[in-house]
Scaffold this motif. Structure first.
Motif, PDB file in Angstrom:
ATOM      1  N   LEU A   5      -5.004  17.766  18.497  1.00  0.00           N
ATOM      2  CA  LEU A   5      -5.481  19.404  18.957  1.00  0.00           C
ATOM      3  C   LEU A   5      -6.334  19.463  20.095  1.00  0.00           C
ATOM      4  N   TYR A   6      -5.682  20.103  21.127  1.00  0.00           N
ATOM      5  CA  TYR A   6      -6.343  20.336  22.620  1.00  0.00           C
ATOM      6  C   TYR A   6      -7.220  21.745  22.457  1.00  0.00           C
ATOM      7  N   VAL A  17      -7.045  27.302  14.174  1.00  0.00           N
ATOM      8  CA  VAL A  17      -6.068  26.183  13.887  1.00  0.00           C
ATOM      9  C   VAL A  17      -6.581  24.929  13.164  1.00  0.00           C
ATOM     10  N   MET A  18      -7.945  24.591  13.433  1.00  0.00           N
ATOM     11  CA  MET A  18      -8.694  23.583  12.906  1.00  0.00           C
ATOM     12  C   MET A  18      -8.950  24.019  11.501  1.00  0.00           C
ATOM     13  N   ALA A  19      -9.376  25.440  11.079  1.00  0.00           N
ATOM     14  CA  ALA A  19      -9.435  25.645   9.625  1.00  0.00           C
ATOM     15  C   ALA A  19      -7.944  25.420   8.896  1.00  0.00           C
ATOM     16  N   CYS A  20      -6.885  25.797   9.646  1.00  0.00           N
ATOM     17  CA  CYS A  20      -5.627  25.525   8.979  1.00  0.00           C
ATOM     18  C   CYS A  20      -5.631  24.140   8.651  1.00  0.00           C
ATOM     19  N   LEU A  21      -5.837  23.285   9.662  1.00  0.00           N
ATOM     20  CA  LEU A  21      -5.904  21.606   9.621  1.00  0.00           C
ATOM     21  C   LEU A  21      -6.437  21.362   8.094  1.00  0.00           C
ATOM     22  N   TYR A  22      -7.813  21.843   8.215  1.00  0.00           N
ATOM     23  CA  TYR A  22      -8.572  21.200   7.119  1.00  0.00           C
ATOM     24  C   TYR A  22      -8.247  21.867   5.775  1.00  0.00           C
ATOM     25  N   GLU A  23      -7.533  23.316   5.715  1.00  0.00           N
ATOM     26  CA  GLU A  23      -7.033  23.681   4.437  1.00  0.00           C
ATOM     27  C   GLU A  23      -5.927  22.772   4.159  1.00  0.00           C
ATOM     28  N   LEU A  57      -1.383  22.055  20.025  1.00  0.00           N
ATOM     29  CA  LEU A  57      -0.874  21.078  19.152  1.00  0.00           C
ATOM     30  C   LEU A  57      -0.164  20.139  19.659  1.00  0.00           C
ATOM     31  N   GLU A  58      -0.222  18.896  19.496  1.00  0.00           N
ATOM     32  CA  GLU A  58       0.745  17.887  19.687  1.00  0.00           C
ATOM     33  C   GLU A  58       0.956  17.117  18.356  1.00  0.00           C
ATOM     34  N   ASP A  59       2.368  17.119  17.824  1.00  0.00           N
ATOM     35  CA  ASP A  59       2.421  16.413  16.775  1.00  0.00           C
ATOM     36  C   ASP A  59       3.871  15.479  16.974  1.00  0.00           C
ATOM     37  N   PHE A  65       2.356  25.747  21.203  1.00  0.00           N
ATOM     38  CA  PHE A  65       0.970  26.392  21.583  1.00  0.00           C
ATOM     39  C   PHE A  65       0.939  27.881  21.121  1.00  0.00           C
ATOM     40  N   GLU A  66      -0.157  28.810  21.127  1.00  0.00           N
ATOM     41  CA  GLU A  66      -0.334  30.094  20.461  1.00  0.00           C
ATOM     42  C   GLU A  66      -0.834  29.826  19.194  1.00  0.00           C
ATOM     43  N   SER A  67      -1.991  29.956  18.769  1.00  0.00           N
ATOM     44  CA  SER A  67      -2.722  29.655  17.719  1.00  0.00           C
ATOM     45  C   SER A  67      -1.813  30.098  16.301  1.00  0.00           C
ATOM     46  N   ARG A  68      -1.219  31.225  16.291  1.00  0.00           N
ATOM     47  CA  ARG A  68      -0.636  31.800  15.172  1.00  0.00           C
ATOM     48  C   ARG A  68       0.659  31.007  14.997  1.00  0.00           C
TER      49      ARG A  68
END
Lengths: 221, 221
Positions: A5-6, A17-23, A57-59, A65-68
């Motif tokens: 995540l950049y 986005v970080m909150a979502c990754l942790y969730e 985000l790179e996966d 891109f775009e947080s939502r």
């Protein structure tokens, strides 16, 4: 190749986005982008997001891109057992309710809240005086939005229904910063359900984790 | 109980949904809401959308607001053979690309374009002089957004890929009105791909149908 995540742990959209990754319990590497130095406008970053904004985000081979859009991707791809299904994909009625309130955040909440947060926290860092008239104007609009939320939360525990979803999660970053402003107390004083909703969200483990990095306004305490 | 759409054929957000209904071949009844008379703020309408905005879709027992949530609902529920799958649900890569560019429209295009359309077409109807300084400021930002679109459309025929999707469709109403302004020619002059993209969209049968009702600016011809 893991998930990268950049972004920046103080940026609202990165935090979303970080909150979502942790969730969803996704391991990731946060690659810091120094926005005050303009790194998001450098050619190597523009190759990832041509609009020059964090987060990206790179996966594996995928760059998003775009947080939502990123949170939707994470919620779908990493919908592991034991984590909340943030899109409620099992129910057409619930999933459209999530979509409605995701759009409400995008088009009714964010445009009203964002100038308040910018003027109060960011403008001073850029050597500018906050535009108080604009803040007042936005606060009046915000009161209207929160009145609708209060009425909605009388019918359901969360915005899209009696379940925590992406629609709630998307509100976290701006609500968190707003609750540090001088106007927070008045905004929740007559809105017990908004207050309870916020406290429920703020108590989630994923949110406590991202909140540690959200340092805007700490010098104002 | 058929599909009912509450809105106005000149409202951009209503048009967004009508275009989608036509694309998917859904029969519907348009229930006019007189926005200049403030009907969207009347109690019976607020019961459908507490934010007091058009459009609202009713489909059987379901009431949905926010235009971009409604288009997603329509695209999923009425994804009949012979119509384009506007969400590209068969491919995870394509569907996330649609989501990214849907978000781009919401957060990069719409906030930049909306004040231009409002100032040029709506303000005069309300007896106000258009704010030319604001228009100029927004036009400068729009140029940056359209430069990104031009580069994107060099790699794919449409925004999300080589297929028409909801991401393109969402742009239709504001692009249509913008193309009636004095600034349209300059905006597409150096951007052949944006021009071709727009012309391809404007040529779609669904769009020709909604365009008939989009009369803002006709007196300016």
């Amino acid at each position: 190749m893991g998930v990268k995540l950049y972004g920046h742990p103080m940026s609202s959209c990165t935090v979303r986005v970080m909150a979502c990754l942790y969730e969803k319990g996704v391991e990731f590497e946060l690659v810091p982008v120094n926005m005050f130095a303009g790194e998001q406008k450098a050619p190597d970053f523009l190759a990832k997001n041509p609009f020059g904004k964090v987060p990206v985000l790179e996966d594996g081979d995928l760059t998003i891109f775009e947080s939502r859009a990123i949170t939707e991707y994470i919620s779908k791809k990493y919908n592991a057992p034991g984590t909340d299904d943030l899109l409620r994909s099992g129910s057409p009625e619930e999933s459209i309710a999530v979509r409605v309130w995701v759009e409400v955040e995008s088009h009714n909440f964010q445009p009203v809240m964002s100038p308040i947060i910018y003027q109060h926290f960011v403008a001073p860092l850029q050597g500018k005086a906050p535009d108080q008239a604009l803040i007042e104007e936005q606060l009046a609009k915000l009161a209207g939005v929160l009145d609708v939320y209060e009425a909605r939360l009388a019918k359901a525990k969360f915005l899209a229904g009696d379940f925590f979803s992406l629609a709630d999660l998307h509100h976290f970053p701006y609500m968190f910063y707003f609750m540090k402003t001088p106007w927070a107390a008045e905004a929740v004083a007559g809105r017990a359900r908004v207050k309870a909703w916020w406290e429920e969200m703020a108590g989630r483990a994923a949110f406590k984790k991202v909140a540690e990095g959200m340092k805007f306004g700490e010098d104002k305490k």
